[in-house]
Design a protein around this motif. Structure first.
Motif, PDB file in Angstrom:
ATOM      1  N   ILE A 178       3.762  -0.857  11.329  1.00  0.00           N
ATOM      2  CA  ILE A 178       3.016  -0.336  10.182  1.00  0.00           C
ATOM      3  C   ILE A 178       2.758  -1.511   9.235  1.00  0.00           C
ATOM      4  O   ILE A 178       3.703  -2.168   8.796  1.00  0.00           O
ATOM      5  CB  ILE A 178       3.812   0.755   9.451  1.00  0.00           C
ATOM      6  CG1 ILE A 178       4.105   1.917  10.394  1.00  0.00           C
ATOM      7  CG2 ILE A 178       3.046   1.240   8.219  1.00  0.00           C
ATOM      8  CD1 ILE A 178       5.040   2.959   9.807  1.00  0.00           C
ATOM      9  N   PRO A 179       1.502  -1.832   8.924  1.00  0.00           N
ATOM     10  CA  PRO A 179       1.230  -2.985   8.056  1.00  0.00           C
ATOM     11  C   PRO A 179       1.860  -2.802   6.678  1.00  0.00           C
ATOM     12  O   PRO A 179       1.720  -1.738   6.052  1.00  0.00           O
ATOM     13  CB  PRO A 179      -0.299  -3.014   7.962  1.00  0.00           C
ATOM     14  CG  PRO A 179      -0.784  -2.206   9.115  1.00  0.00           C
ATOM     15  CD  PRO A 179       0.256  -1.162   9.357  1.00  0.00           C
ATOM     16  N   SER A 180       2.546  -3.821   6.214  1.00  0.00           N
ATOM     17  CA  SER A 180       3.140  -3.748   4.872  1.00  0.00           C
ATOM     18  C   SER A 180       2.070  -3.670   3.797  1.00  0.00           C
ATOM     19  O   SER A 180       2.318  -3.199   2.691  1.00  0.00           O
ATOM     20  CB  SER A 180       4.039  -4.968   4.630  1.00  0.00           C
ATOM     21  OG  SER A 180       3.273  -6.163   4.724  1.00  0.00           O
ATOM     22  N   SER A 181       0.820  -4.103   4.131  1.00  0.00           N
ATOM     23  CA  SER A 181      -0.257  -4.102   3.140  1.00  0.00           C
ATOM     24  C   SER A 181      -0.643  -2.698   2.707  1.00  0.00           C
ATOM     25  O   SER A 181      -1.257  -2.524   1.640  1.00  0.00           O
ATOM     26  CB  SER A 181      -1.482  -4.829   3.705  1.00  0.00           C
ATOM     27  OG  SER A 181      -1.955  -4.174   4.869  1.00  0.00           O
ATOM     28  N   ILE A 182      -0.292  -1.667   3.513  1.00  0.00           N
ATOM     29  CA  ILE A 182      -0.606  -0.297   3.104  1.00  0.00           C
ATOM     30  C   ILE A 182       0.051   0.015   1.761  1.00  0.00           C
ATOM     31  O   ILE A 182      -0.472   0.818   0.971  1.00  0.00           O
ATOM     32  CB  ILE A 182      -0.151   0.703   4.188  1.00  0.00           C
ATOM     33  CG1 ILE A 182      -1.055   0.589   5.425  1.00  0.00           C
ATOM     34  CG2 ILE A 182      -0.200   2.136   3.674  1.00  0.00           C
ATOM     35  CD1 ILE A 182      -0.732   1.573   6.527  1.00  0.00           C
ATOM     36  N   GLY A 183       1.156  -0.641   1.483  1.00  0.00           N
ATOM     37  CA  GLY A 183       1.860  -0.401   0.222  1.00  0.00           C
ATOM     38  C   GLY A 183       1.100  -0.842  -1.005  1.00  0.00           C
ATOM     39  O   GLY A 183       1.531  -0.566  -2.128  1.00  0.00           O
ATOM     40  N   THR A 184      -0.036  -1.524  -0.819  1.00  0.00           N
ATOM     41  CA  THR A 184      -0.828  -1.959  -1.978  1.00  0.00           C
ATOM     42  C   THR A 184      -1.957  -0.980  -2.308  1.00  0.00           C
ATOM     43  O   THR A 184      -2.684  -1.202  -3.268  1.00  0.00           O
ATOM     44  CB  THR A 184      -1.433  -3.349  -1.707  1.00  0.00           C
ATOM     45  OG1 THR A 184      -2.351  -3.267  -0.607  1.00  0.00           O
ATOM     46  CG2 THR A 184      -0.337  -4.363  -1.369  1.00  0.00           C
ATOM     47  N   ILE A 185      -2.133   0.083  -1.502  1.00  0.00           N
ATOM     48  CA  ILE A 185      -3.173   1.091  -1.785  1.00  0.00           C
ATOM     49  C   ILE A 185      -2.590   2.062  -2.810  1.00  0.00           C
ATOM     50  O   ILE A 185      -2.009   3.096  -2.451  1.00  0.00           O
ATOM     51  CB  ILE A 185      -3.613   1.810  -0.500  1.00  0.00           C
ATOM     52  CG1 ILE A 185      -4.010   0.802   0.576  1.00  0.00           C
ATOM     53  CG2 ILE A 185      -4.780   2.752  -0.788  1.00  0.00           C
ATOM     54  CD1 ILE A 185      -4.368   1.415   1.916  1.00  0.00           C
ATOM     55  N   ALA A 186      -2.747   1.754  -4.065  1.00  0.00           N
ATOM     56  CA  ALA A 186      -1.993   2.419  -5.133  1.00  0.00           C
ATOM     57  C   ALA A 186      -2.220   3.923  -5.201  1.00  0.00           C
ATOM     58  O   ALA A 186      -1.306   4.677  -5.539  1.00  0.00           O
ATOM     59  CB  ALA A 186      -2.340   1.773  -6.476  1.00  0.00           C
TER      60      ALA A 186
ATOM     61  N   ILE B 165      -6.538  -3.100   6.393  1.00  0.00           N
ATOM     62  CA  ILE B 165      -6.767  -1.708   6.005  1.00  0.00           C
ATOM     63  C   ILE B 165      -6.562  -1.539   4.504  1.00  0.00           C
ATOM     64  O   ILE B 165      -7.108  -0.625   3.888  1.00  0.00           O
ATOM     65  CB  ILE B 165      -5.834  -0.764   6.800  1.00  0.00           C
ATOM     66  CG1 ILE B 165      -6.259   0.700   6.600  1.00  0.00           C
ATOM     67  CG2 ILE B 165      -4.375  -0.983   6.414  1.00  0.00           C
ATOM     68  CD1 ILE B 165      -5.485   1.684   7.465  1.00  0.00           C
ATOM     69  N   SER B 166      -5.801  -2.464   3.907  1.00  0.00           N
ATOM     70  CA  SER B 166      -5.560  -2.397   2.461  1.00  0.00           C
ATOM     71  C   SER B 166      -6.824  -2.657   1.657  1.00  0.00           C
ATOM     72  O   SER B 166      -6.874  -2.358   0.457  1.00  0.00           O
ATOM     73  CB  SER B 166      -4.487  -3.408   2.061  1.00  0.00           C
ATOM     74  OG  SER B 166      -4.908  -4.729   2.379  1.00  0.00           O
ATOM     75  N   LYS B 167      -7.884  -3.215   2.302  1.00  0.00           N
ATOM     76  CA  LYS B 167      -9.139  -3.420   1.589  1.00  0.00           C
ATOM     77  C   LYS B 167      -9.833  -2.095   1.289  1.00  0.00           C
ATOM     78  O   LYS B 167     -10.746  -2.055   0.455  1.00  0.00           O
ATOM     79  CB  LYS B 167     -10.052  -4.330   2.404  1.00  0.00           C
ATOM     80  CG  LYS B 167      -9.540  -5.763   2.505  1.00  0.00           C
ATOM     81  CD  LYS B 167     -10.493  -6.642   3.302  1.00  0.00           C
ATOM     82  CE  LYS B 167      -9.981  -8.070   3.395  1.00  0.00           C
ATOM     83  NZ  LYS B 167     -10.869  -8.936   4.206  1.00  0.00           N
ATOM     84  N   LEU B 168      -9.408  -1.028   1.963  1.00  0.00           N
ATOM     85  CA  LEU B 168      -9.891   0.316   1.621  1.00  0.00           C
ATOM     86  C   LEU B 168      -9.036   0.825   0.473  1.00  0.00           C
ATOM     87  O   LEU B 168      -8.277   1.777   0.586  1.00  0.00           O
ATOM     88  CB  LEU B 168      -9.788   1.231   2.838  1.00  0.00           C
ATOM     89  CG  LEU B 168     -10.568   0.779   4.077  1.00  0.00           C
ATOM     90  CD1 LEU B 168     -10.233   1.647   5.275  1.00  0.00           C
ATOM     91  CD2 LEU B 168     -12.074   0.792   3.809  1.00  0.00           C
ATOM     92  N   ARG B 169      -9.164   0.173  -0.660  1.00  0.00           N
ATOM     93  CA  ARG B 169      -8.222   0.361  -1.769  1.00  0.00           C
ATOM     94  C   ARG B 169      -8.419   1.673  -2.521  1.00  0.00           C
ATOM     95  O   ARG B 169      -7.623   2.007  -3.392  1.00  0.00           O
ATOM     96  CB  ARG B 169      -8.328  -0.808  -2.745  1.00  0.00           C
ATOM     97  CG  ARG B 169      -9.709  -1.019  -3.341  1.00  0.00           C
ATOM     98  CD  ARG B 169      -9.774  -2.306  -4.141  1.00  0.00           C
ATOM     99  NE  ARG B 169     -11.052  -2.475  -4.801  1.00  0.00           N
ATOM    100  CZ  ARG B 169     -11.335  -2.019  -6.002  1.00  0.00           C
ATOM    101  NH1 ARG B 169     -10.407  -1.367  -6.690  1.00  0.00           N
ATOM    102  NH2 ARG B 169     -12.516  -2.207  -6.553  1.00  0.00           N
ATOM    103  N   HIS B 170      -9.466   2.416  -2.176  1.00  0.00           N
ATOM    104  CA  HIS B 170      -9.680   3.711  -2.828  1.00  0.00           C
ATOM    105  C   HIS B 170      -9.143   4.880  -2.002  1.00  0.00           C
ATOM    106  O   HIS B 170      -9.339   6.039  -2.378  1.00  0.00           O
ATOM    107  CB  HIS B 170     -11.165   3.921  -3.104  1.00  0.00           C
ATOM    108  CG  HIS B 170     -11.772   2.909  -4.041  1.00  0.00           C
ATOM    109  ND1 HIS B 170     -12.318   1.726  -3.600  1.00  0.00           N
ATOM    110  CD2 HIS B 170     -11.885   2.909  -5.391  1.00  0.00           C
ATOM    111  CE1 HIS B 170     -12.766   1.045  -4.638  1.00  0.00           C
ATOM    112  NE2 HIS B 170     -12.530   1.721  -5.730  1.00  0.00           N
ATOM    113  N   LEU B 171      -8.495   4.585  -0.903  1.00  0.00           N
ATOM    114  CA  LEU B 171      -7.992   5.651  -0.036  1.00  0.00           C
ATOM    115  C   LEU B 171      -6.958   6.515  -0.748  1.00  0.00           C
ATOM    116  O   LEU B 171      -6.053   6.006  -1.417  1.00  0.00           O
ATOM    117  CB  LEU B 171      -7.364   5.049   1.225  1.00  0.00           C
ATOM    118  CG  LEU B 171      -8.318   4.611   2.338  1.00  0.00           C
ATOM    119  CD1 LEU B 171      -7.556   3.916   3.446  1.00  0.00           C
ATOM    120  CD2 LEU B 171      -9.082   5.805   2.892  1.00  0.00           C
TER     121      LEU B 171
END
Length: 629
Positions: free
Chosen positions: A466-474, A446-452
């Protein structure tokens, strides 16, 4: 380029040249790509009179099969269709892959369901490669050339999607789809033409002949596609038909490959109305490319200047003093003129005004609407949404098919988009899928949707961590995952989201300490909600946590406990080994000493008897009597 040496002295070079010529000739003579699908058909079908092959409808998602009621005589004689109930979603697509890159004529025929219980004709929109090309109009089933839509598009990524978008007026129903490769430069015009332009056929007329026909019936080249020419023997209130059997030159020429028969009939002005005029309704504020076809087939015209006319579009002269005979150097030769104009109103009027000599003449007209091709959504983000669709178990009614953001009139339900000028693609900036009954989990990508900027998946039945990768959606500002079945701990990475203003994780099964970099954030005008998670601790409103240990300390304790356990196991192993050795040694010693002990016992008994006899011999009678007394 001039060769400085004889080729016949170099046989290898000669062979290479021959092979190259053969390859180029083969590439030129290859047949164009053709795909025809009979929608709803369960087997391949061949239709008359041209023995056209239609492939069965297999491997495409959504919709239902049923019998078709063909509303127009120009449609292929197919008996089935595929229709798309609104319960299957508002967007439904046929996606055809492994298509060679090139320029294609795409045509979709519509039909009515052969069941009176389905109501009246459906009204829906059609898009090709993410660009909306047409909206069906009420009454289309009663107008021959409105029972299909046709467009010319470029395929650059080896796939093509034709999508049907419900507008709430019946279920879209599709009879057939044709994808026909044409010359890469077909209908090339001016600077507007190119890979960012879609040409939609607005009208195509063959003049002077009342019979409508396809290119196949005209015997034209396959590289011209298979155009439908609507026959007309008279323009409204003007003209009369003429025809010839004489052969016509300059016809089937690249890149458009027009059929010869197109130029063997024409409409000519008459004495009552010397000017020819044709008008049609169009979409306002659009550009239209208009192609005029002429051939001087009147044998009475024997020289230049005997038929001269102007061509006007909406009152403006676009071609002046057209003299077919003079331009082509004689009779029976095809002349094609093209003009692209902007039409601001809803009516397009074409007028051929006689200037000198015989009345104006025309053989055929083609009118194309220019549509700017939509930029597509980022491929990476489309793939991420497709994975999200699978992991969340999205129901069909949401209709996630085709391109998420285009056509702009029909984005995916629950998806917000914006155009990223830097990349030249549409990107996803919002997901709103709350209260949709979703039963799945959040994937890591889901972090590949980086413009969210916003994620709202509240009031569903999502499970897992909860995926930790969500923390990379700046740029994420809102994250609402409340009232689900999420478990495990809150990722520390969420504290990296410095733009986060709303965080709702309440009503889940989360546990552990709330990350410190989140606990203090509400003091900075952010709204965070962690309530309703019995296992959470560490901030006001939640239970108190035990002594806080850093991650390094937790790892150290874990390693220490593991080392202690291994040490205890090692000691037990050593004790068990030592005891086994002692028991084994005792058993060996016992087995060795057994014969020696027996012999020693026998010897001791014999010695005892021997000493007893000697003692009795040595004792005197006097001593015995004394002992008795």
């Amino acid at each position: 380029m001039m060769l400085l040496f004889p080729i016949h002295h170099h046989p290898v070079l000669l062979l290479c040249i021959i092979l190259l010529i053969g390859i180029l000739a083969a590439a030129h003579d290859k047949e164009p790509y053709v795909m025809r699908i009979s929608c709803g058909a369960r087997e391949d079908i061949t239709t008359k009179p041209s023995d056209t092959l239609w492939y069965r409808d297999f491997g495409y998602s959504g919709g239902k099969f049923t019998n078709a009621a063909v509303p127009s005589f120009i449609e292929p004689l197919l008996k089935t269709l595929r229709y798309f109930p609104q319960s299957d979603g508002l967007e439904n697509c046929y996606t055809i892959s492994m298509i060679p890159r090139g320029y294609y004529q795409v045509r979709v025929f519509f039909a009515l369901i052969a069941d009176p219980g389905f109501g009246n004709e459906p009204i829906f929109d059609i898009s090709v490669k993410g660009t909306q090309i047409y909206s069906l109009k009420p009454g289309w089933s009663n107008v021959d050339d409105q029972s299909f839509v046709e467009a010319f598009v470029f395929v650059t990524d080896s796939s093509l999607a034709a999508c049907f978008h419900s507008t709430g007026h019946g279920d879209p129903s599709v009879l057939s789809i044709e994808i026909l490769q044409v010359d890469d430069n077909a209908y090339s015009f001016a600077s507007l033409w190119g890979k960012w332009t879609v040409l939609r056929t607005a009208k195509r007329l063959t003049c002077g002949s009342a019979k409508s026909a396809f290119d196949e019936e005209y015997g034209s080249s396959q590289w011209g596609g298979n155009r439908f020419w609507l026959g007309t023997s008279i323009f409204p209130d003007s003209g009369q038909p003429i025809s010839t059997n004489h052969s016509i030159t300059q016809t089937a020429i690249s890149p458009n490959f027009y059929p010869e028969k197109l130029y063997q009939s024409a409409i000519v002005g008459d004495d009552e109305q010397p000017d020819l005029s044709f008008q049609m309704e169009v979409n306002p504020n659009r550009n239209y490319s208009i192609w005029f076809h002429f051939s001087e087939i009147d044998p009475n015209i024997t020289g230049g200047g005997q038929r001269v006319f102007d061509i006007l579009i909406n009152g403006d002269i676009v071609f002046e003093n057209v003299d077919i005979f003079r331009r082509m150097g004689g009779n029976y030769a095809a002349l094609v003129l093209n003009k692209t104009v902007e039409v601001t109103g809803r009516t397009l009027i074409i007028t051929l005004r006689t200037i000198h000599g015989s009345h104006a003449l025309i053989n055929a007209i083609e009118i194309f609407e220019l549509i700017l091709a939509e930029s597509r959504t980022s491929v990476v983000e489309v793939q991420a949404l497709e994975n999200l669709k699978t992991s969340l178990g999205l129901p069909h009614r949401l209709g996630w098919n085709g391109d998420p953001c285009v056509p702009q009139q029909h984005p995916w339900s629950g998806v917000d988009c914006h155009y990223d000028r830097k990349s030249g693609h549409w990107v996803i900036d919002g997901l709103g899928l709350d209260n949709q009954g979703l039963k799945g989990f959040l994937p890591n990508d889901i972090s590949k949707l980086r413009h969210l900027q916003s994620i709202n998946l509240s009031n569903n039945n999502l499970y897992g961590a909860i995926p930790s990768s969500i923390g990379t959606i700046a740029g994420l500002q809102t994250l609402d995952l409340s009232y689900n079945q999420l478990n495990a701990s809150i990722p520390e990475t969420l504290g990296q989201l410095m733009s986060l203003q709303i965080l709702n994780l309440n009503g889940n099964h989360l546990s552990g300490r709330v990350p410190a970099n989140l606990g203090g954030r509400p003091l900075h005008r952010a709204s965070f909600n962690f309530t309703g998670n019995a296992g959470l601790c560490g901030i006001p409103g939640l239970r108190a946590c035990g002594p806080h240990l850093s991650l390094a300390a937790k790892i150290g304790i874990a390693f220490g406990a593991l080392f202690g356990l291994l040490l205890v196991l090692l000691c037990i192993l050593i004790w068990w080994k030592r005891r086994a050795n002692i028991l084994r040694a005792q058993k060996i010693a016992a087995s060795r000493e057994a014969p020696y002990a027996k012999s020693r016992f026998t010897r001791d008994v014999q010695m005892t008897k021997h000493h007893s006899v000697q003692d009795q011999t040595r004792t005197s009678p006097e001593s015995a009597s004394n002992l008795l007394s």
